[in-house]
Design a protein around this motif. Sequence first.
Motif, PDB file in Angstrom:
ATOM      1  N   ARG A 131      48.762  37.169  24.307  1.00  0.00           N
ATOM      2  CA  ARG A 131      50.011  36.413  24.384  1.00  0.00           C
ATOM      3  C   ARG A 131      50.103  35.383  23.243  1.00  0.00           C
ATOM      4  N   ALA A 132      48.999  34.711  22.978  1.00  0.00           N
ATOM      5  CA  ALA A 132      49.001  33.721  21.895  1.00  0.00           C
ATOM      6  C   ALA A 132      49.284  34.381  20.543  1.00  0.00           C
ATOM      7  N   GLU A 133      48.615  35.515  20.270  1.00  0.00           N
ATOM      8  CA  GLU A 133      48.837  36.215  19.003  1.00  0.00           C
ATOM      9  C   GLU A 133      50.237  36.813  18.966  1.00  0.00           C
ATOM     10  N   GLY A 134      50.726  37.291  20.116  1.00  0.00           N
ATOM     11  CA  GLY A 134      52.081  37.839  20.177  1.00  0.00           C
ATOM     12  C   GLY A 134      53.123  36.803  19.805  1.00  0.00           C
ATOM     13  N   LYS A 135      52.954  35.578  20.279  1.00  0.00           N
ATOM     14  CA  LYS A 135      53.894  34.506  19.940  1.00  0.00           C
ATOM     15  C   LYS A 135      53.859  34.198  18.445  1.00  0.00           C
ATOM     16  N   VAL A 136      52.661  34.218  17.861  1.00  0.00           N
ATOM     17  CA  VAL A 136      52.537  33.999  16.417  1.00  0.00           C
ATOM     18  C   VAL A 136      53.295  35.082  15.650  1.00  0.00           C
ATOM     19  N   LEU A 137      53.124  36.327  16.074  1.00  0.00           N
ATOM     20  CA  LEU A 137      53.787  37.443  15.388  1.00  0.00           C
ATOM     21  C   LEU A 137      55.295  37.380  15.547  1.00  0.00           C
ATOM     22  N   LEU A 138      55.775  37.094  16.740  1.00  0.00           N
ATOM     23  CA  LEU A 138      57.218  37.004  16.945  1.00  0.00           C
ATOM     24  C   LEU A 138      57.822  35.889  16.098  1.00  0.00           C
ATOM     25  N   GLU A 139      57.110  34.791  15.977  1.00  0.00           N
ATOM     26  CA  GLU A 139      57.578  33.701  15.113  1.00  0.00           C
ATOM     27  C   GLU A 139      57.636  34.166  13.666  1.00  0.00           C
ATOM     28  N   ARG A 140      56.578  34.843  13.212  1.00  0.00           N
ATOM     29  CA  ARG A 140      56.527  35.313  11.821  1.00  0.00           C
ATOM     30  C   ARG A 140      57.607  36.343  11.538  1.00  0.00           C
ATOM     31  N   PHE A 141      57.952  37.142  12.539  1.00  0.00           N
ATOM     32  CA  PHE A 141      58.949  38.206  12.357  1.00  0.00           C
ATOM     33  C   PHE A 141      60.371  37.730  12.652  1.00  0.00           C
ATOM     34  N   GLY A 142      60.537  36.436  12.902  1.00  0.00           N
ATOM     35  CA  GLY A 142      61.870  35.921  13.166  1.00  0.00           C
ATOM     36  C   GLY A 142      62.415  36.278  14.530  1.00  0.00           C
ATOM     37  N   LEU A 143      61.529  36.524  15.495  1.00  0.00           N
ATOM     38  CA  LEU A 143      61.950  36.964  16.827  1.00  0.00           C
ATOM     39  C   LEU A 143      61.527  35.994  17.929  1.00  0.00           C
ATOM     40  N   ALA A 144      61.137  34.785  17.568  1.00  0.00           N
ATOM     41  CA  ALA A 144      60.647  33.854  18.581  1.00  0.00           C
ATOM     42  C   ALA A 144      61.682  33.606  19.675  1.00  0.00           C
ATOM     43  N   ALA A 145      62.961  33.558  19.296  1.00  0.00           N
ATOM     44  CA  ALA A 145      64.021  33.298  20.278  1.00  0.00           C
ATOM     45  C   ALA A 145      64.260  34.478  21.205  1.00  0.00           C
ATOM     46  N   PHE A 146      63.668  35.642  20.873  1.00  0.00           N
ATOM     47  CA  PHE A 146      63.893  36.856  21.667  1.00  0.00           C
ATOM     48  C   PHE A 146      62.628  37.282  22.419  1.00  0.00           C
ATOM     49  N   ALA A 147      61.668  36.382  22.540  1.00  0.00           N
ATOM     50  CA  ALA A 147      60.391  36.728  23.165  1.00  0.00           C
ATOM     51  C   ALA A 147      60.574  37.249  24.583  1.00  0.00           C
ATOM     52  N   LYS A 148      61.524  36.686  25.324  1.00  0.00           N
ATOM     53  CA  LYS A 148      61.722  37.086  26.718  1.00  0.00           C
ATOM     54  C   LYS A 148      62.924  38.002  26.899  1.00  0.00           C
ATOM     55  N   THR A 149      63.405  38.578  25.794  1.00  0.00           N
ATOM     56  CA  THR A 149      64.498  39.548  25.841  1.00  0.00           C
ATOM     57  C   THR A 149      63.923  40.943  26.023  1.00  0.00           C
ATOM     58  N   SER A 150      64.488  41.728  26.900  1.00  0.00           N
ATOM     59  CA  SER A 150      63.992  43.091  27.120  1.00  0.00           C
ATOM     60  C   SER A 150      64.302  43.958  25.906  1.00  0.00           C
ATOM     61  N   VAL A 151      63.463  44.960  25.679  1.00  0.00           N
ATOM     62  CA  VAL A 151      63.566  45.803  24.491  1.00  0.00           C
ATOM     63  C   VAL A 151      64.927  46.472  24.400  1.00  0.00           C
ATOM     64  N   ASP A 152      65.505  46.878  25.551  1.00  0.00           N
ATOM     65  CA  ASP A 152      66.794  47.568  25.505  1.00  0.00           C
ATOM     66  C   ASP A 152      67.941  46.656  25.081  1.00  0.00           C
ATOM     67  N   LYS A 153      67.702  45.349  25.033  1.00  0.00           N
ATOM     68  CA  LYS A 153      68.733  44.412  24.576  1.00  0.00           C
ATOM     69  C   LYS A 153      68.546  44.041  23.105  1.00  0.00           C
ATOM     70  N   LEU A 154      67.491  44.531  22.483  1.00  0.00           N
ATOM     71  CA  LEU A 154      67.228  44.233  21.078  1.00  0.00           C
ATOM     72  C   LEU A 154      67.895  45.259  20.177  1.00  0.00           C
TER      73      LEU A 154
END
Length: 302
Positions: free
Chosen positions: A109-132
Amino acid sequence: MDALRLQNVVKRFGDFTAVEDLSFSVAAGEVFGFLGGNGAGKTTSLRMVLDILRPDAGTIAVLGRAPGRGNSALLGFLPEERGLYRSMTAIDTIVYFGRLKGMAAADARAEGKVLLERFGLAAFAKTSVDKLSKGMAQKVQLATAVVNKPQLLLLDEPFSGLDPVNQGLLEDEIVRAAKGGAAVVFSTHVMQHAERLCDRLLLLARGRKLFEGTQDAARATLPVEIHLAAQRSPEGLPGVIDAQLRGSDGAWQEWTVRLQPGHDPGDLLEYCTAQGVTLRRFEQRRASLHEVFLHIVGGEAR
């Protein structure tokens, strides 16, 4: 120790030979381009490395061990056919794949948050894949491949479907992984990406290796092309295969000269200087990897 080594690997499907006597190795920290057209055997080879398929002959060593589930903690894989659980959130998807690779949930989870931040997706961490969007989902899939900081990262046609911005992000991740010590193997038929990234490359056609080596060695299989302006014909100079007159400007003539493959243009320039052949322009044209690919693979692929 090589991160990956294939030795005389063969894979058949009935009467069809998908991979024939394939051997190559990849070192830690190296970006290795696995290049070939559609149906060349790239995906089949990667699936054997992952133990999804078993070779009919030859040996494969992954980080010094036989392919198998026991290697999963050390591997990252981005398949050509992307697929995520659509009802899971972005962060839960990354954690799930991290857990499959032996990571503790908190670490994933900690590394996932780092990656989402790096990929510009931090605001979508709790968004389901079908909404992306498709591009967002592909970045989540990339995160699942690198969440465990793999020692061997396998990417199968990774740039497929990505827009130029996300292609750049993926290239950055490939460089980041290699600088971190991972061996990176990516298959592609788009030569521009390989040209920017690869330390070494392998050209594959109909399951057979046609070339393995550096980009410079690959380009050396083609005649060297020089554009020059001189006051006389360069035909007959050392290493010159042929010279084509392009135009003239007073006493100066513009020529396109082809040198023998592997011939050093510097030797020609030095000869001209020593022999008093006056030049106003001397420019080497660097062959593209696309041209090299067509030269080495083109006829065999057909």
